[in-house]
Enzyme design. Structure first.
Site, PDB file in Angstrom:
ATOM      1  N   LYS A   1      -1.504  37.163  44.065  1.00  0.00           N
ATOM      2  CA  LYS A   1      -1.246  37.270  45.406  1.00  0.00           C
ATOM      3  C   LYS A   1      -2.372  38.383  45.733  1.00  0.00           C
ATOM      4  CE  LYS A   1       3.096  35.455  45.824  1.00  0.00           C
ATOM      5  NZ  LYS A   1       4.485  35.682  45.934  1.00  0.00           N
TER       6      LYS A   1
ATOM      7  N   GLN B   1       8.939  39.635  47.401  1.00  0.00           N
ATOM      8  CA  GLN B   1       8.875  38.924  46.287  1.00  0.00           C
ATOM      9  C   GLN B   1      10.552  38.528  45.693  1.00  0.00           C
ATOM     10  OE1 GLN B   1       6.058  37.514  44.759  1.00  0.00           O
ATOM     11  NE2 GLN B   1       7.687  36.140  43.703  1.00  0.00           N
TER      12      GLN B   1
ATOM     13  N   ASP C   1       6.223  34.211  54.734  1.00  0.00           N
ATOM     14  CA  ASP C   1       6.740  33.327  53.669  1.00  0.00           C
ATOM     15  C   ASP C   1       7.489  31.852  54.531  1.00  0.00           C
ATOM     16  OD1 ASP C   1       6.642  33.277  50.906  1.00  0.00           O
ATOM     17  OD2 ASP C   1       7.963  34.810  50.753  1.00  0.00           O
TER      18      ASP C   1
END
Ligand code: NDP
Length: 280
Positions: free
Chosen positions: A50, A94, A117
């Site tokens: 990322k 995460q 997300d």
């Protein structure tokens, strides 16, 4: 006839290039905070990827690597700080988090405007009604791959195997928004092979290696393999038995190099969207 391979690396590179070009053209300042708790090696790899994608796109990345023993309060405090930080447009925590932490509570604490997300209840609800800013990265990436084939979803029989909140359910919703006739299958589905064999577009998000075999696939179908499974020999493999299904499908994604690279590309796109919305 052998299927055409859908090249996730190429499609994801094109998405990242669009993001980079827009950021440069419009002088947009975009920032993504990535929070990782503990030292899970797979999570570490994802976070590093990322970071690299941010660099490529001209997005500033802020990494917060917290020890495994971080408490719920400490993590929520960090989320609050990031929610209030003007340099941070997107926040990604995460997953999975260590067992003692409450993932749901952490996700709900992220400002929906920074929830790149698209896991926050408010963003999930918006996907349901078809009015959204962010789409969850993996299903959105699958849609880009389907679009890259030139096959129009409207009116097609679409079958999604898997009904998780992060892949299966939103995937079904996105296909429905594009006027597909959608069936969602799961572990209690009867006659799974027959149902799948009706699909013009088949999406496998099961988490079982080589689960989808050629008898479950319609001649010429678009087959999207979301699965990432690690075999005993260390190799990665999808949910689709690639060798035999690729002889029958019209289009197929490989693993690796299919859906995987798309997830990060869509994260970059969502971060850009968040930065643009802040300006409005
Ligand atoms: P989950 O384990 O949350 O969901 C799996 C789904 O598959 C469930 O709905 C389950 O049904 C269904 N299922 C399991 N066994 C069967 C069966 N025998 N017949 C029919 N359905 C079955 O997984 P995720 O959705 O999180 O992930 C799916 C896969 O995608 C995994 O391999 C994961 O690693 C991968 N993945 C890849 C990403 C990428 O970037 N490429 C991102 C996210 C995930 P039920 O609900 O009834 O239990």
């Amino acid at each position: 006839m052998a299927a055409k391979i859908i090249d996730g690396k190429a499609v994801s590179a094109a998405v990242k290039e669009q993001v980079r070009a827009e950021i440069e053209r419009d002088c947009i300042k975009a920032g993504l905070a990535v929070v990782i708790v503990g030292d899970d090696p797979a999570s570490r790899v994802y976070v590093n990827n990322k970071k690299k994608a941010c660099e490529l796109c001209g997005i500033k990345s802020f990494e917060y690597a917290l020890p495994a023993e971080t408490t719920q309060e400490e993590l929520l405090e960090l989320v609050d700080t990031l929610n209030n930080d003007d340099n941070v447009d997107g926040i990604l925590v995460q997953l999975p988090l260590p067992k003692h932490l409450d993932e749901g509570a952490v996700i709900e604490r992220i400002s929906p405007k920074k929830d790149v997300d698209a896991f926050h209840e408010s963003n999930v609800g918006k996907i349901m009604i078809g009015s959204y800013a962010f789409l969850p990265c993996t299903p959105a990436g699958c849609m880009e791959l389907i679009h890259s084939t030139g096959v129009d979803v409207a009116g097609k029989e679409c079958v999604v195997i898997g009904r998780s909140n992060i892949v299966g359910k939103p995937m079904a919703m996105l296909l429905l928004h594009e006027n597909g006739t959608v069936t969602v299958c799961h572990s209690k589905t009867k006659n799974l092979a027959e149902v799948c064999a009706r699909a013009d577009i088949l999406v496998a998000a099961v988490g079982r290696p080589n689960f989808v075999t050629a008898d479950m696939v319609k001649e010429g179908a678009v087959v999207i393999d979301v699965g990432i499974n690690r075999l005993e020999n260390g190799k990665l493999c999808g949910d689709v038995k690639f060798d035999e299904v690729s002889e029958k499908a019209g289009w197929i994604t490989p693993v690796p190099g299919g859906v995987g690279p798309m997830t990060i590309a869509m994260l970059m796109k969502n971060t850009l969207t968040a930065a643009k919305q802040k300006k409005q």
